[in-house]
Write a protein that holds these residues in place. Structure first.
Motif, PDB file in Angstrom:
ATOM      1  N   LYS A   1     116.027   3.115  91.263  1.00  0.00           N
ATOM      2  CA  LYS A   1     116.009   1.672  91.011  1.00  0.00           C
ATOM      3  C   LYS A   1     114.874   1.070  91.828  1.00  0.00           C
TER       4      LYS A   1
ATOM      5  N   GLY B   1     111.252  -1.333  87.827  1.00  0.00           N
ATOM      6  CA  GLY B   1     112.071  -0.799  86.752  1.00  0.00           C
ATOM      7  C   GLY B   1     112.979   0.324  87.178  1.00  0.00           C
ATOM      8  N   LEU B   2     113.676   0.881  86.210  1.00  0.00           N
ATOM      9  CA  LEU B   2     114.628   1.974  86.407  1.00  0.00           C
ATOM     10  C   LEU B   2     114.087   3.246  85.781  1.00  0.00           C
TER      11      LEU B   2
ATOM     12  N   ARG C   1     119.981  -6.152  76.198  1.00  0.00           N
ATOM     13  CA  ARG C   1     120.505  -5.232  77.202  1.00  0.00           C
ATOM     14  C   ARG C   1     119.994  -3.824  76.949  1.00  0.00           C
TER      15      ARG C   1
ATOM     16  N   GLY D   1     120.942   0.153  84.176  1.00  0.00           N
ATOM     17  CA  GLY D   1     120.575  -0.752  83.094  1.00  0.00           C
ATOM     18  C   GLY D   1     120.395  -2.187  83.548  1.00  0.00           C
ATOM     19  N   GLN D   2     120.179  -3.047  82.568  1.00  0.00           N
ATOM     20  CA  GLN D   2     119.985  -4.471  82.826  1.00  0.00           C
ATOM     21  C   GLN D   2     120.411  -5.265  81.602  1.00  0.00           C
TER      22      GLN D   2
ATOM     23  N   ARG E   1     120.088  -9.010  86.923  1.00  0.00           N
ATOM     24  CA  ARG E   1     119.089  -8.099  87.489  1.00  0.00           C
ATOM     25  C   ARG E   1     119.396  -6.664  87.071  1.00  0.00           C
ATOM     26  N   GLN E   2     118.435  -5.784  87.224  1.00  0.00           N
ATOM     27  CA  GLN E   2     118.667  -4.373  86.951  1.00  0.00           C
ATOM     28  C   GLN E   2     119.596  -3.812  88.033  1.00  0.00           C
TER      29      GLN E   2
ATOM     30  N   ALA F   1     111.499  -3.411  84.289  1.00  0.00           N
ATOM     31  CA  ALA F   1     112.332  -4.557  84.624  1.00  0.00           C
ATOM     32  C   ALA F   1     112.084  -5.736  83.692  1.00  0.00           C
ATOM     33  N   ASP F   2     113.176  -6.383  83.278  1.00  0.00           N
ATOM     34  CA  ASP F   2     113.148  -7.628  82.499  1.00  0.00           C
ATOM     35  C   ASP F   2     112.579  -7.484  81.095  1.00  0.00           C
TER      36      ASP F   2
END
Length: 243
Positions: A8, A12-13, A43, A120-121, A126-127, A202-203
């Motif tokens: 994390k 990003g993931l 999502r 996830g996010q 937030r993630q 991310a996002d």
């Protein structure tokens, strides 16, 4: 055995898993251990599993069954209002499956121990990165340790401890994840290719990368060879130090 890891990072993931399952040196099979769900722009969810294969497959099937046949009043991965609620849904499914099969497996002398990484996010949140245990309890990754590993984790942990922090760039994190896996593949026969890689910037609420890496992947092979050469060169440099 297996090896899965998730990072994390601020950008990003990253999720990476092997596909080897074995019950002895003469009984080796390949099974997918990474499962993904995505509503683009709303999502993105990735899960990876380790432990008793029958238990983890049953959990994944139950989660998908609830999506395919929704019931009033029951949240699914697609209706959960937050990633925390997603983790709770996975934990609930784990408890249901363990309640059905745990005692029988124990009576037969088989371990039902299983773990699931949930990453996830969801839009508006937030993630997040969670680790769900057999009992249905779970923990969340934080800034001090922004990664989780399940399965055969000891060989691939040193590079993550040295390199990974929340501010690590996404591209660097992907390389670190692959080298962590490479170290494990070289040291443990119970972990094997092909690999499954998922990257969620991310996002964006989508998969920036989602692919399978096999033995013939030139990029991975070059990375592995370069890492081996770099380690040997660095080791040779160490002889100048007197301890």
């Amino acid at each position: 055995m297996t090896y899965c890891l998730a990072l994390k990072l601020d950008e990003g993931l990253i999720c990476l898993s092997d596909t080897r399952t074995n019950a002895g040196v003469d009984n080796i099979s390949k099974y997918k251990k990474m499962f993904t769900w995505n509503v683009p722009g709303e999502r993105v969810i990735c899960m990876m599993t380790a432990g008793n294969l029958a238990v983890t497959q049953a959990v994944m099937s139950l989660l998908q069954e609830n999506i395919d046949n929704p019931k009033e009043g029951i949240d699914t991965l697609y209706t959960a209002p937050s990633m925390f609620r997603v983790a709770e849904i996975v934990a609930d499914a784990m408890r249901v499956v363990m309640g059905q099969y745990g005692a029988g497996l124990a009576a037969a002398g088989e371990s039902a121990a299983s773990t699931i990484i949930v990453a996830g996010q969801r839009v508006g949140g937030r993630q997040r990165l969670f680790l769900v245990y057999s009992a249905g309890n779970f923990i969340e990754a934080g800034d001090d340790t922004p990664f989780f590993q399940i399965g055969e984790n000891k060989y691939g942990k040193p590079i993550l401890d040295r390199v990974i922090e929340p501010a690590t760039p996404l591209a660097t994190g992907i390389v670190a994840a692959l080298l962590s896996m490479d170290s494990t593949l070289r040291s443990n026969l119970s972990v094997g290719m092909p690999l499954d890689l998922a990257v969620m910037e991310a996002d964006t609420f989508q998969f920036d990368q989602q692919r399978r890496i096999d033995e013939n992947d030139a990029g991975y092979r070059n990375l592995s060879n370069a890492w081996s050469e770099a380690i040997r060169a660095s080791f040779d440099d160490m002889v100048k130090f007197s301890v």
